[in-house]
Design a protein around this motif. Structure first.
Motif, mmCIF file in Angstrom:
data_model
loop_
_atom_site.group_PDB
_atom_site.id
_atom_site.type_symbol
_atom_site.label_atom_id
_atom_site.label_comp_id
_atom_site.label_asym_id
_atom_site.label_seq_id
_atom_site.Cartn_x
_atom_site.Cartn_y
_atom_site.Cartn_z
ATOM 1 N N TYR A 44 34.234 33.561 42.606
ATOM 2 C CA TYR A 44 34.923 33.214 43.855
ATOM 3 C C TYR A 44 33.965 32.696 44.924
ATOM 4 O O TYR A 44 34.352 31.856 45.743
ATOM 5 N N SER A 45 32.727 33.154 44.903
ATOM 6 C CA SER A 45 31.735 32.630 45.857
ATOM 7 C C SER A 45 31.461 31.160 45.582
ATOM 8 O O SER A 45 31.313 30.353 46.507
ATOM 9 N N GLU A 46 31.363 30.804 44.290
ATOM 10 C CA GLU A 46 31.098 29.405 43.936
ATOM 11 C C GLU A 46 32.248 28.493 44.345
ATOM 12 O O GLU A 46 32.027 27.325 44.679
ATOM 13 N N ILE A 47 33.467 29.008 44.344
ATOM 14 C CA ILE A 47 34.612 28.207 44.795
ATOM 15 C C ILE A 47 34.526 27.972 46.300
ATOM 16 O O ILE A 47 34.945 26.928 46.808
ATOM 17 N N GLY A 48 33.948 28.930 47.019
ATOM 18 C CA GLY A 48 33.825 28.802 48.473
ATOM 19 C C GLY A 48 34.417 29.962 49.252
ATOM 20 O O GLY A 48 34.413 29.958 50.488
ATOM 21 N N TYR A 49 34.929 30.969 48.531
ATOM 22 C CA TYR A 49 35.493 32.138 49.212
ATOM 23 C C TYR A 49 34.373 33.118 49.559
ATOM 24 O O TYR A 49 33.483 33.366 48.752
ATOM 25 N N LYS A 50 34.451 33.669 50.762
ATOM 26 C CA LYS A 50 33.483 34.694 51.155
ATOM 27 C C LYS A 50 33.842 35.988 50.438
ATOM 28 O O LYS A 50 34.996 36.422 50.454
ATOM 29 N N CYS A 51 32.851 36.604 49.803
ATOM 30 C CA CYS A 51 33.046 37.851 49.073
ATOM 31 C C CYS A 51 32.082 38.893 49.621
ATOM 32 O O CYS A 51 30.884 38.619 49.754
ATOM 33 N N ILE A 52 32.604 40.087 49.917
ATOM 34 C CA ILE A 52 31.770 41.149 50.481
ATOM 35 C C ILE A 52 31.984 42.433 49.677
ATOM 36 O O ILE A 52 33.082 42.995 49.694
ATOM 37 N N PRO A 53 30.965 42.907 48.959
ATOM 38 C CA PRO A 53 31.057 44.219 48.308
ATOM 39 C C PRO A 53 30.967 45.307 49.379
ATOM 40 O O PRO A 53 30.074 45.267 50.236
ATOM 41 N N ILE A 54 31.885 46.261 49.343
ATOM 42 C CA ILE A 54 31.923 47.291 50.382
ATOM 43 C C ILE A 54 32.229 48.660 49.783
ATOM 44 O O ILE A 54 32.695 48.767 48.640
ATOM 45 N N SER A 55 31.961 49.668 50.561
ATOM 46 C CA SER A 55 32.464 51.016 50.281
ATOM 47 C C SER A 55 32.996 51.570 51.592
ATOM 48 O O SER A 55 32.225 51.830 52.522
#
Length: 312
Positions: A147-158
Motif C-alpha cells: 500500500y505504501s508503493e501505491i501511495g497510501y500512508k501506512c502507520i504501524p501503531i499500538s
C-alpha cells in the motif's frame, strides 16, 4: 439556526450549534438528497439548518447543506440498502489488524476504492503491533509495502502501548477525521489513547471467533483538545461498494489508473483482453496479485469474499 450533526441514533440526531450548544433534533418529513437512497439521509458530519420546536428544547432539521464528500457502503446481506457512514471528512483512517480479528485485503481494497470514488484521503493504521508473532509481522510488512508503493500512508501503531500515536495525532490536528474498521480492531482504544478524556468503552475480542464485540452502536463525532474532530464508527463486517459501474472501477485503483492508457484497447476491462498493461504488470509483480484479485471480485459484483485471506 445552523449546526453540525455529531451523533445519529436512527430517528434522533445530536446537533452542535455555532455557540457549542447540544440539541436533540429530528427530521422534518422525508429527505431525499440528490437521489441517494440510504437508510440514513442525515449523517454524522453533516452541516444542517434547524429550528427549535415550539415550547420544547428539541429541534427539527429542515435543511442539509451540500456535502464536501461522504463515504457510503452497501449492506452485504441487504444489498438494496445503503448507509452513509459519515460526511465532510478530511481523512479516513482504516484500522487494520493482522489477527484477532484478521483484516483481509478484499475488505481493505473495497474501503480504499470507495474513499477514492468519493474523493476522501485514506490512511492505513496497522494496529496491535505489540501483539504479533514474527510471521504476522512479516505479513504486516508485506501489506505495508504493497500500500505504501501505491501511495497510501501506512502507520504501524499500538494503541495500548502508545506506539505511533503522536504521528497519527499530527495528521488529525485541525482536521475532521474518521476511524473505521472491523469490530475489535481497536478504534475506541485508539481514540482513548489520542484523547483520554473521552474514555470510550472498549471490549475484548472473542478468542474463539476472532471477532470483536460492538462497542460503538452509532457513529459519533467528538471534538479534540488539540484541534479538529474525530468520527468513531461502528465496527463493520463487510464493505459492499455502491453504484460502481464495472468500467469505472479501474479509476479507483491508483496503480491501475496510471497504466490503463497503455492497454491496447481503450475499453479494456483487464480480464480477457490481449496486450493489457495491467495484467502484464500483475504478471511482472509490479501490481500486487491481491489488488488484482480484489478488482476482479468488484467487477464481478462478488460481495461474499471480503473475508477471504489470499495468503492463507
Amino acid at each position: 439556526m445552523k449546526g453540525v450533526v455529531t451523533k445519529s441514533t436512527g430517528s434522533w440526531y445530536t446537533v452542535i450549534d455555532e455557540e457549542n450548544n447540544s440539541i436533540d433534533c429530528r427530521l422534518k418529513g422525508k429527505f431525499r438528497i440528490k437521489g441517494i437512497k440510504s437508510t440514513n439521509p442525515v449523517a454524522v458530519g453533516d452541516f444542517v439548518k434547524f429550528e427549535y420546536e415550539e415550547g420544547k428544547e428539541t429541534g427539527v432539521i429542515n435543511k442539509i447543506f451540500d456535502r464536501k464528500n461522504y463515504i457510503i457502503r452497501k449492506s452485504v446481506n441487504l444489498s438494496k440498502q445503503t448507509h452513509i457512514i459519515a460526511a465532510n471528512i478530511d481523512i479516513a483512517f482504516l484500522l487494520v489488524t493482522i489477527d484477532n480479528p484478521p483484516t483481509f485485503t478484499g475488505f481493505i481494497d473495497r474501503f480504499l476504492a470507495t474513499a477514492e470514488a468519493y474523493n476522501i484521503k485514506s490512511v492505513l493504521l496497522f494496529n496491535k503491533l505489540d501483539m504479533y508473532t514474527d510471521d504476522e509481522l512479516e505479513k504486516l510488512a508485506m501489506l505495508d509495502e504493497i500500500y505504501s508503493e501505491i501511495g497510501y500512508k501506512c502507520i504501524p501503531i499500538s494503541a495500548t502501548k502508545g506506539i505511533g500515536i503522536d504521528e497519527v495525532k499530527e495528521l488529525m490536528k485541525d482536521k475532521t477525521t474518521m476511524f473505521s474498521g472491523h469490530s475489535g480492531v481497536g478504534k475506541s482504544t485508539l481514540i482513548n489513547a489520542i484523547e483520554p478524556s473521552l474514555n470510550l468503552k472498549t471490549k475484548e475480542v472473542s478468542k474463539q471467533h476472532k471477532q470483536g464485540m460492538h462497542t460503538t452502536t452509532f457513529a459519533e463525532m467528538f471534538a479534540l483538545s488539540f484541534g479538529g474532530f474525530i468520527i468513531d464508527t461502528p465496527g463493520i463486517k463487510g464493505f459492499g461498494v455502491v453504484d460502481f459501474e464495472p468500467n469505472q472501477i479501474t479509476d479507483y485503483f491508483p496503480e491501475f489508473f496510471k497504466l490503463k492508457s497503455k492497454c491496447k484497447f481503450n475499453n479494456c476491462m483487464h480480464i480477457n483482453e490481449p496486450k493489457c498493461a495491467i495484467k502484464e504488470a500483475v504478471e511482472a509483480g509490479d501490481i500486487a496479485y491481491s489488488r488484482y484479485t480484489s478488482y476482479l471480485q468488484m467487477v464481478e459484483g462478488d460481495e461474499e469474499h471480503y473475508r477471504v485471506d489470499i495468503y492463507s
